[in-house]
Design a protein around this motif. Sequence first.
Motif, PDB file in Angstrom:
ATOM      1  N   GLU A  42      -3.164 -11.319  -1.906  1.00 24.91           N
ATOM      2  CA  GLU A  42      -4.441 -10.842  -2.441  1.00 24.91           C
ATOM      3  C   GLU A  42      -5.537 -10.857  -1.377  1.00 24.91           C
ATOM      4  O   GLU A  42      -6.422 -10.007  -1.378  1.00 24.91           O
ATOM      5  CB  GLU A  42      -4.854 -11.676  -3.654  1.00 24.91           C
ATOM      6  CG  GLU A  42      -3.969 -11.453  -4.867  1.00 24.91           C
ATOM      7  CD  GLU A  42      -3.874  -9.986  -5.246  1.00 24.91           C
ATOM      8  OE1 GLU A  42      -4.913  -9.305  -5.283  1.00 24.91           O
ATOM      9  OE2 GLU A  42      -2.757  -9.508  -5.502  1.00 24.91           O
ATOM     10  N   ALA A  43      -5.476 -11.825  -0.471  1.00 21.22           N
ATOM     11  CA  ALA A  43      -6.428 -11.827   0.644  1.00 21.22           C
ATOM     12  C   ALA A  43      -6.223 -10.583   1.496  1.00 21.22           C
ATOM     13  O   ALA A  43      -7.180  -9.950   1.948  1.00 21.22           O
ATOM     14  CB  ALA A  43      -6.246 -13.089   1.490  1.00 21.22           C
ATOM     15  N   ARG A  44      -4.973 -10.209   1.702  1.00 20.22           N
ATOM     16  CA  ARG A  44      -4.657  -9.007   2.462  1.00 20.22           C
ATOM     17  C   ARG A  44      -5.204  -7.771   1.743  1.00 20.22           C
ATOM     18  O   ARG A  44      -5.766  -6.865   2.378  1.00 20.22           O
ATOM     19  CB  ARG A  44      -3.142  -8.898   2.616  1.00 20.22           C
ATOM     20  CG  ARG A  44      -2.653  -7.681   3.339  1.00 20.22           C
ATOM     21  CD  ARG A  44      -2.805  -7.801   4.839  1.00 20.22           C
ATOM     22  NE  ARG A  44      -1.954  -8.819   5.409  1.00 20.22           N
ATOM     23  CZ  ARG A  44      -1.949  -9.150   6.698  1.00 20.22           C
ATOM     24  NH1 ARG A  44      -2.763  -8.521   7.539  1.00 20.22           N
ATOM     25  NH2 ARG A  44      -1.161 -10.106   7.155  1.00 20.22           N
ATOM     26  N   SER A  45      -5.068  -7.721   0.427  1.00 19.53           N
ATOM     27  CA  SER A  45      -5.607  -6.594  -0.340  1.00 19.53           C
ATOM     28  C   SER A  45      -7.122  -6.525  -0.216  1.00 19.53           C
ATOM     29  O   SER A  45      -7.704  -5.443  -0.084  1.00 19.53           O
ATOM     30  CB  SER A  45      -5.209  -6.736  -1.814  1.00 19.53           C
ATOM     31  OG  SER A  45      -3.809  -6.649  -1.977  1.00 19.53           O
ATOM     32  N   ASN A  46      -7.784  -7.688  -0.278  1.00 17.86           N
ATOM     33  CA  ASN A  46      -9.235  -7.714  -0.130  1.00 17.86           C
ATOM     34  C   ASN A  46      -9.672  -7.192   1.239  1.00 17.86           C
ATOM     35  O   ASN A  46     -10.689  -6.494   1.362  1.00 17.86           O
ATOM     36  CB  ASN A  46      -9.758  -9.141  -0.329  1.00 17.86           C
ATOM     37  CG  ASN A  46      -9.881  -9.528  -1.787  1.00 17.86           C
ATOM     38  OD1 ASN A  46      -9.377  -8.822  -2.669  1.00 17.86           O
ATOM     39  ND2 ASN A  46     -10.523 -10.644  -2.055  1.00 17.86           N
TER      40      ASN A  46
END
Length: 340
Positions: A258-262
């Motif tokens: 999810e950090a990567r998506s952000n």
Amino acid sequence: MVYINMSTPGNDQHGSGEEMISNTKECTSYEQNKNNVDNITEGINNVNVTATIDMCAACGKEGDDLKACAACFMVKYCNRDCQIAHRPQHKKECKKRAAEIYDEVLFKEVEPQECPICLLLLPSDASELGFQSCCGKLICNGCIYAMKMSEGGARLCPYCRTPPASSDEEKLKRTNNLMDRGIAYSYYMQAGNYARGRCGMPVDFERSNQLLLKAGELGCAVAYYNLGNSYMDGEGVEVNMKKAKHYWELAAMKGHVEARSNLGVAEAKAGNWQRSLKHFMIAAKAGSNQSMDNVQAGYKCGIVTKDEYEVILRAHQKSIDGMKSESRDKIAAMIRNARM
């Protein structure tokens, strides 16, 4: 996270991600963290970039005791004075190569974690996991559900078979013991206790933030991710997207999907579409449905090739399949029904 319309960048928005309240003061370790190569680019020693000429770039002295530039690893020096003297000539090239090395680490795909019991890939959603304060293991909800359904196992840890803590005091004692052993996720759990006043703890955002930083430094990706969300949302701190992105990058380097998506969203908002797509592609291959949607949008508007799209789609499905089990499906259905 939200869907990114690749054809209309002006409509991009951020997703809030998992909530974790940060402290009311700014993170005092940020600048130290920013300048610490080991913390920012953990694993950088695996990048095959080193100075190969055993000659001081400033004075020409040769020897096997020279020290490579810690930022770019392209040149060596015999002492600090030579490094300072050579800085004006080397600065531009050093900065360029240091950025390249940073990106090599940032965009490196991280091997996903497995549940220690079923050995299936752990879900990226923290709500689908359970941390065991007895043994410090992070276990999928499917295995926790399977243990509860087994004869005589309802009140035992699925991993070490320890009965659950009988009180908040015992929970805290177990968590503190794990912290003493350096278990990263226990610091994250304790940070949550302080942030939300759980287990009888006083609400103390400053202490919570310190614990999140410590958890991240010990390897807990979700701790860095939540610090990033705090700076994005202004929860306990002033909104600071530079710091938010910094912590998401640290989390992404440790494999947080999810950090990567952000980061993909942040780069899209800044107009950096190629960097945005790199993040979305990595996150999609790791099982992120939202990032897969954004990769599909890139394909439809021609900035992702057909071959790239097919490879990522197959990898995405493989990750999704690798997280599925009958027990996980059952507990997920129970949770959904309970919320209705």
